[in-house]
Design an enzyme around this catalytic site. Structure first.
Site, PDB file in Angstrom:
ATOM      1  N   ASP A 197      35.752  48.058  29.969  1.00 30.76           N
ATOM      2  CA  ASP A 197      36.210  47.734  31.313  1.00 30.76           C
ATOM      3  C   ASP A 197      35.795  48.951  32.127  1.00 30.76           C
ATOM      4  OD1 ASP A 197      37.667  47.729  33.727  1.00 30.76           O
ATOM      5  OD2 ASP A 197      39.027  46.253  32.881  1.00 30.76           O
ATOM      6  N   HIS A 198      34.715  48.818  32.873  1.00 29.15           N
ATOM      7  CA  HIS A 198      34.126  50.046  33.419  1.00 29.15           C
ATOM      8  C   HIS A 198      35.051  50.757  34.421  1.00 29.15           C
ATOM      9  CE1 HIS A 198      32.763  47.554  36.820  1.00 29.15           C
ATOM     10  NE2 HIS A 198      32.589  48.669  37.481  1.00 29.15           N
ATOM     11  N   HIS A 260      39.767  44.556  35.604  1.00 33.27           N
ATOM     12  CA  HIS A 260      39.871  45.801  36.376  1.00 33.27           C
ATOM     13  C   HIS A 260      41.245  45.962  37.054  1.00 33.27           C
ATOM     14  CE1 HIS A 260      35.721  45.687  35.588  1.00 33.27           C
ATOM     15  NE2 HIS A 260      35.296  45.112  36.684  1.00 33.27           N
TER      16      HIS A 260
END
Ligand code: BG6
Length: 505
Positions: A197-198, A260
């Site tokens: 999950d950047h 996010h």
């Protein structure tokens, strides 16, 4: 205090992975070109990769090494963060391989296996390899089967570590996420699975934990006694770009809210972990995700929107239904606003308003903690008219920092009060630039640090939050908003009904 020269555990020493290979499936795709290859270059440029580090690209192209190198060069040069140095790139390309083939092509995977085996001798990678799935989720099962068939996922057989990195979307609902988790678990052991999950790789997101748990100032007021509400905003000025096929089947809730935004919420609302160990942090995040409550009437406590044509940043923008590849009767949302509660002692009664959307006026992601008004104001009412509530705003991007808003006396002879801001900006406080999220996360994968990667339980629990929303939205039409506006009017009305309004982000 450990001796930094002797103590390899000392966190101030740069962490450098052991010699290893990074195998990128889907290396010709957007993510690989815009994020992964540039991240590899930036890491190399910062001296954070070991000499025996190899990138192996895998894609369905009939390319020779020269072509791959050229494409990788263009990608890294265009999108890297740190200054370009040909000599750094030259060292990296000396260590690049390309394997061409389709995912169901046994011979191609046998070639990949041979390549990794050769690298053991030629580059001393000792069997260490991370497989990055930069591919559509539909292709995961085929690639996993190939890795299992060839024994490439078997740590013992390979004599080193084998890890898998899976990009979101991780499933499209709870059922499919579980299936995927089971599939991955059949081939890799849990500790070798890295779900990206950047947002967790962003410096400002990690700073949420630092802010809360490294200071004594904030935690005492971080609860329902002092906090009125929390607003989390992820606004993008861009539209869906060239991703119509993916986006129309996905929508904002599955694209960014499930991952996010719920991760941001978890970091803001979780209890203090007993240590910064991956398992401890994940356990605390999971508890909060489990405590989330949805609005009783989902359609009254959520708003879905879809952008119409309009103007964003001085440029004309198409409506969603006019985007290439989007069906003209699509009901997919490009905006979502949700009011969540958290059922625990700390947060009971505090609404968490979360919104995300495309084609909003500007790109900004932030978490705003809005405090209750002072119980009593011993001032002349006219003097405090302009006074709002205290706010602590964690600015995730594009400006990175933390702002504290509070009331202050306006200079002069009266006691007039007005809101002012105490503003911490990364750019001013630190000389170092924040690394790109992917830089941090790719390095963590190679080192084997799982702290910033959600585990299977978190991913599944997040789907538990999203699935009832999706179900309630079936057959409903998204509200419309003009490109360049802050979402549909219904989102403002949702807050107005509770006597609040969205913060101007
Ligand atoms: C991705 C979404 O996960 O995040 C995209 O799929 C979105 O739709 C992107 O644009 C935003 O990332 P960032 O880092 O630019 O905020």
């Amino acid at each position: 205090m450990g001796n930094p020269l002797r103590d390899p555990q000392d966190r101030r020493l740069p962490r450098i992975p052991e010699p290893c290979a990074l195998v990128i499936f889907g290396v010709t795709g957007d993510l690989a070109r815009k994020k992964l290859l540039p991240a590899v270059y930036d890491l190399a440029n910062r001296g954070l990769l070991p000499p025996g580090f190899v990138v192996v690209g895998f894609a369905r192209r009939d390319w020779d090494h020269g072509t791959f190198e050229q494409v990788a060069y263009e990608a890294a040069k265009t999108h890297s963060r740190t200054p370009w140095r040909e000599e750094v790139w030259a060292r990296l390309t000396g260590n690049m391989k390309f394997v061409g083939g389709a995912f169901d092509d046994d011979a191609a995977f046998d070639r990949l296996n041979d390549t990794l085996n050769e690298l053991r001798d030629t580059h001393g990678i000792a069997g260490n390899a991370a497989f990055y799935f930069s591919i559509p989720p539909q292709a995961f099962p085929t690639v996993l089967k190939q890795l299992a068939r060839t024994g490439m996922a078997d740590n013992e057989k390979c004599g080193g570590w084998r890890r898998v990195v899976v990009e979101k979307p991780f499933g499209t609902d709870l059922g499919s996420a579980k299936e995927l988790n089971d599939l991955v678990d059949d081939v890799f052991t849990g500790q070798d699975v890295f779900r990206i999950d950047h947002y967790l790789g962003k410096e400002t997101v990690q700073n949420i934990m630092a802010l809360r748990f490294a200071n004594s100032l904030f935690e005492p007021v971080w609860n329902s006694k002092y906090v009125d509400s929390v607003q989390i905003t992820m606004a993008e000025d861009v539209g869906i770009g060239t991703r119509a096929g993916f986006y129309d089947a996905t929508g904002t809730a599955r694209d960014v809210f499930q991952n996010h935004l719920l991760q941001l919420l978890a970091l803001v609302a979780m209890e203090e972990p007993t240590s910064f160990d991956a398992a401890e942090i994940r356990a605390e995040k999971l508890k909060v995700l489990r405590a989330i409550s949805l609005p009783k009437d989902i359609n009254a406590g959520t708003v879905r929107g879809q952008y119409l044509q309009g103007w964003v940043a001085g440029e004309r923008a198409k409506g969603y239904l006019d985007e290439d590849g989007v069906p003209s009767d699509s009901n997919t949302e490009t905006y979502v606003a949700v009011r969540l509660g958290i059922q625990n002692r700390r947060w009971a009664g505090v609404p968490f308003y979360i919104r995300a959307g495309k084609r909003l006026p500007r790109r900004v992601t932030e978490v705003a903690v809005l405090f209750k008004k002072a119980p009593h104001l011993p001032f002349n009412p006219a003097d405090v008219e302009a006074l709002g509530e205290n706010q602590l705003v964690i600015r995730v991007q594009p400006e990175e920092g933390v702002v504290l808003k509070f009331g202050s006396k306006v200079p002069g002879t009266t006691m007039e009060l007005r809101d002012i801001a105490m503003d911490f900006q990364y750019g001013e406080a630190f000389t170092e630039q924040s690394p790109e999220a992917y830089e941090r996360l790719v390095l963590d994968v190679l080192i084997g640090d799982r702290t910033l990667f959600p585990d299977a339980a978190e991913v599944e629990q997040s789907w538990n939050v999203v699935d009832p929303l999706e179900e309630a939205w079936i057959g409903t039409k998204p509200e419309q908003y003009r490109s360049g506006e802050w979402g549909p009017r219904a989102a403002d009305e949702m807050l107005a009904r509770e006597g609040r309004h969205w913060r101007r982000a």
